[in-house]
Design a protein around this motif. Structure first.
Motif, PDB file in Angstrom:
ATOM      1  N   LYS A  81      69.386  79.980  35.407  1.00  0.00           N
ATOM      2  CA  LYS A  81      68.392  80.252  34.366  1.00  0.00           C
ATOM      3  C   LYS A  81      67.094  79.607  34.806  1.00  0.00           C
ATOM      4  CE  LYS A  81      71.577  80.550  30.428  1.00  0.00           C
ATOM      5  NZ  LYS A  81      71.926  80.017  29.086  1.00  0.00           N
ATOM      6  N   LEU A  82      66.092  80.423  34.978  1.00  0.00           N
ATOM      7  CA  LEU A  82      64.852  79.994  35.595  1.00  0.00           C
ATOM      8  C   LEU A  82      64.337  78.676  35.014  1.00  0.00           C
ATOM      9  CD1 LEU A  82      62.821  81.386  37.698  1.00  0.00           C
ATOM     10  CD2 LEU A  82      61.404  81.754  35.675  1.00  0.00           C
ATOM     11  N   TYR A 114      59.077  77.655  43.972  1.00  0.00           N
ATOM     12  CA  TYR A 114      60.173  77.147  43.139  1.00  0.00           C
ATOM     13  C   TYR A 114      60.606  75.775  43.626  1.00  0.00           C
ATOM     14  CZ  TYR A 114      64.081  77.510  39.858  1.00  0.00           C
ATOM     15  OH  TYR A 114      64.931  77.312  38.801  1.00  0.00           O
ATOM     16  N   ALA A 162      60.396  88.615  39.969  1.00  0.00           N
ATOM     17  CA  ALA A 162      61.552  88.855  39.099  1.00  0.00           C
ATOM     18  C   ALA A 162      62.537  89.809  39.761  1.00  0.00           C
ATOM     19  CB  ALA A 162      61.087  89.416  37.755  1.00  0.00           C
ATOM     20  N   LEU A 165      64.479  87.892  42.528  1.00  0.00           N
ATOM     21  CA  LEU A 165      65.540  87.035  41.999  1.00  0.00           C
ATOM     22  C   LEU A 165      66.693  87.856  41.424  1.00  0.00           C
ATOM     23  CD1 LEU A 165      63.429  84.227  40.277  1.00  0.00           C
ATOM     24  CD2 LEU A 165      64.715  84.070  42.409  1.00  0.00           C
ATOM     25  N   SER A 204      66.580  89.244  32.826  1.00  0.00           N
ATOM     26  CA  SER A 204      65.569  88.559  33.643  1.00  0.00           C
ATOM     27  C   SER A 204      64.571  87.806  32.770  1.00  0.00           C
ATOM     28  CB  SER A 204      64.818  89.562  34.509  1.00  0.00           C
ATOM     29  OG  SER A 204      63.705  88.948  35.149  1.00  0.00           O
ATOM     30  N   PHE A 205      64.112  86.667  33.285  1.00  0.00           N
ATOM     31  CA  PHE A 205      63.058  85.896  32.627  1.00  0.00           C
ATOM     32  C   PHE A 205      61.807  86.736  32.405  1.00  0.00           C
ATOM     33  CE2 PHE A 205      61.967  85.692  37.066  1.00  0.00           C
ATOM     34  CZ  PHE A 205      60.583  85.748  37.080  1.00  0.00           C
TER      35      PHE A 205
END
Length: 542
Positions: A81-82, A114, A162, A165, A204-205
């Motif tokens: 989870k981002l 990140y 996004a 990922l 997705s976030f």
């Protein structure tokens, strides 16, 4: 230099029982060594070698290098989870790494993007073992420094990341169908139909980021800024003039330098997010633009993890690459420039003729107007800069020739002009819709009519708020504009797909909103009563 043992894989358990895996690179020598830790989500074999030397190189300098897959990535267990678990997992990892065989209990961290963010989250716990970090290209305030700029959604970079990922998530889960569809989407970014991504990766976030278009509690909970207020740690901050997250790097540096007692050093090169090299878009900035980061980081770690007097603390802490001269310049802090105004002036044809719109050091008494018409069918395309893919410096005269772009150009400069710091554009304008966007690009115009972007900014406007004076914060820069060249300001009402288009009422984030998008006319006012201007951060040559 030490010989390095073959890499080993080791695992640890978080406080909630999740296994995290790491590769360890150990000098082939007796004794104890400091730890260099990188925590990343892209598969630990990569180890950020897209911009850094291989971990073996760092280990050869007398460090135990630990490259860890964060929760739910690579071979580590758990659900990714981002950013959500990086504070606790970072704390647990530092405690584990400090007690590895051969460790002297001292830890430093490095990494970009990140991997830079995981350093900030890990620092929150204020563990005695963590002595220093080297965050590169990060978002300090995730809303304003990363996901949005000037209130506008950074569509292209957000969507591309996004999809990257989500594609890796599909691969890790063995979902071949989703992987193939996402991989195809990554090569044909669905910027005009992003709901395709909703179908492919509904969790997705990206969808949360798009939904939270204002700096609300969602961003406050997620952003490092709101967790680091009590942290006082030596930091080596690294950024790039064409990195989409430079705002975050400078925001963090300014905050830490203003209130911390520990050394804060800053390096900003002419680079995009990656790679960090001499060629940036279409421009070669010369051999001095090749990344010095690896050698500088080893020196930094020698100072703060090994206690070696490297002379580093006797040097000026701010090192900026000056584009144009293609030299590194050092400062005791971020320069406090003199602001020089160039005022917009026009005959009313700045969208048609490049000799109509001008930049002058004195404002005209005559009030004049230009009209900027945005057609959603053919929005002004993004070319280079910091928010587009690819980023960097590109020849853009073909963009400036469009009739939906206003251009204002100065006379050729009589002397070199040195800039360092924030560029601000103030435009007196109004729109015929409830909402509109403004993109401002500052460029250098060569005598042969080639035009190369230098810096740009973007703002999402609501007319009831922005009617009158609209301020556009451009990306910070450091450059020498050569004698004989001219400055140009280009204005448009779109920069697509770097930023989501404006429909006339708000951001276009689906094909249905695109269907409802309206033609927008923005009136730009110039002259004595309307001091539309570019404010340049002018510094001395020495």
């Amino acid at each position: 230099m030490f010989k390095v043992l073959p890499k080993q894989t080791a695992s640890m358990s978080t406080r909630d029982g999740v296994r995290l895996d790491a590769d360890i690179y150990h000098p082939d020598a007796d004794g104890e060594f400091p730890i260099l830790l990188m925590r990343q989500p892209y598969g630990r074999d990569i180890a950020s070698t897209v911009v850094y030397a291989h971990p073996t190189w760092y280990a050869a300098h007398g460090y135990i290098v630990v490259i860890q897959d964060v929760r739910g990535r690579g071979t580590s267990e758990g659900e990714f989870k981002l950013f959500t678990n990086e504070i606790n997992d970072g704390e647990d990892t530092i405690n584990w790494a400090a007690n590895l065989p051969g460790s002297n209990g001292i830890v430093g961290m490095y990494g970009f993007s990140y991997q830079g963010m995981t350093q900030l989250y890990a620092a929150v716990a204020k563990l005695p073992a963590l002595k220093t970090i080297c965050p590169a290209m990060i978002g300090y305030d995730l809303y304003a420094d990363w996901a949005y700029e000037g209130g506008a959604f950074c569509l292209q970079t957000n969507l591309a990341w996004a999809i990257q990922l989500a594609t890796e998530t599909a691969r890790l889960r063995g979902n071949k169908t989703a992987y193939q569809a996402l991989f195809a989407a990554s090569r044909n970014l669905p910027v005009t139909n992003p709901e395709i991504f909703q179908q492919l990766a509904p969790l997705s976030f990206y969808h949360e980021w798009a939904a939270h278009s204002q700096p609300d509690a969602y961003w406050e909970k997620l952003s490092p800024k709101h967790h680091l207020q009590a942290v006082d740690l030596p930091m080596f901050h690294i950024g790039g003039w064409f990195d989409t997250y430079l705002r975050g790097t400078l925001h963090l540096y300014k905050d830490m330098a203003a209130r911390n007692t520990t050394p804060q050093h800053l390096l900003v090169g002419p680079w995009t997010h990656l790679p960090w090299g001499r060629k940036v878009g279409e421009v070669d900035f010369g051999k001095k633009a090749v990344s010095p980061v690896d050698k500088m980081q080893v020196r930094w770690f020698d100072q703060f993890l090994k206690g070696i007097d490297t002379g580093l603390l006797d040097e000026l802490p701010v090192c900026l690459f000056e584009m144009g001269s293609n030299l590194w310049r050092t400062f005791p802090n971020l320069p406090t420039p003199n602001q020089k105004s160039y005022f917009l002036s026009t005959t009313g044809l700045a969208s048609i003729r490049e000799d109509s719109g001008t930049l002058k050091t004195q404002n005209s008494e005559l009030v004049t107007h230009d009209y900027l018409v945005h057609d959603p069918w053919r929005p002004v395309p993004s070319v280079g800069g910091h928010a587009a893919i690819p980023a960097g410096v590109f020849e853009r005269s073909h963009i400036d020739c469009r009739s939906d772009v206003l251009t204002y150009t100065s006379e050729p400069l009589a002397t070199d002009l040195h800039l360092a710091g924030d560029v601000m554009v103030e435009i007196w304008c109004s729109g015929d819709r409830p909402s509109y966007d403004l993109c401002a690009v500052l460029s250098e115009v060569h005598p042969d009519a080639r035009v190369f972007n230098l810096t740009q900014g973007y703002v999402h406007c609501r007319d009831e708020i922005h009617r009158g004076s609209t301020k556009i914060q451009l990306q910070a820069t450091c450059a020498r504009i050569a004698k004989g060249n001219a400055l140009r300001l280009s204005l448009s009402a779109a920069c697509f797909p770097a930023y989501a288009m404006n429909s006339g009422t708000g951001s276009v984030l689906s094909s249905m909103q695109l269907m409802d998008a309206q033609t927008i006319t923005v009136t730009v006012n110039c002259g004595d009563a309307f001091p539309s201007q570019v404010l340049l951060p002018v510094v001395s040559q020495n």
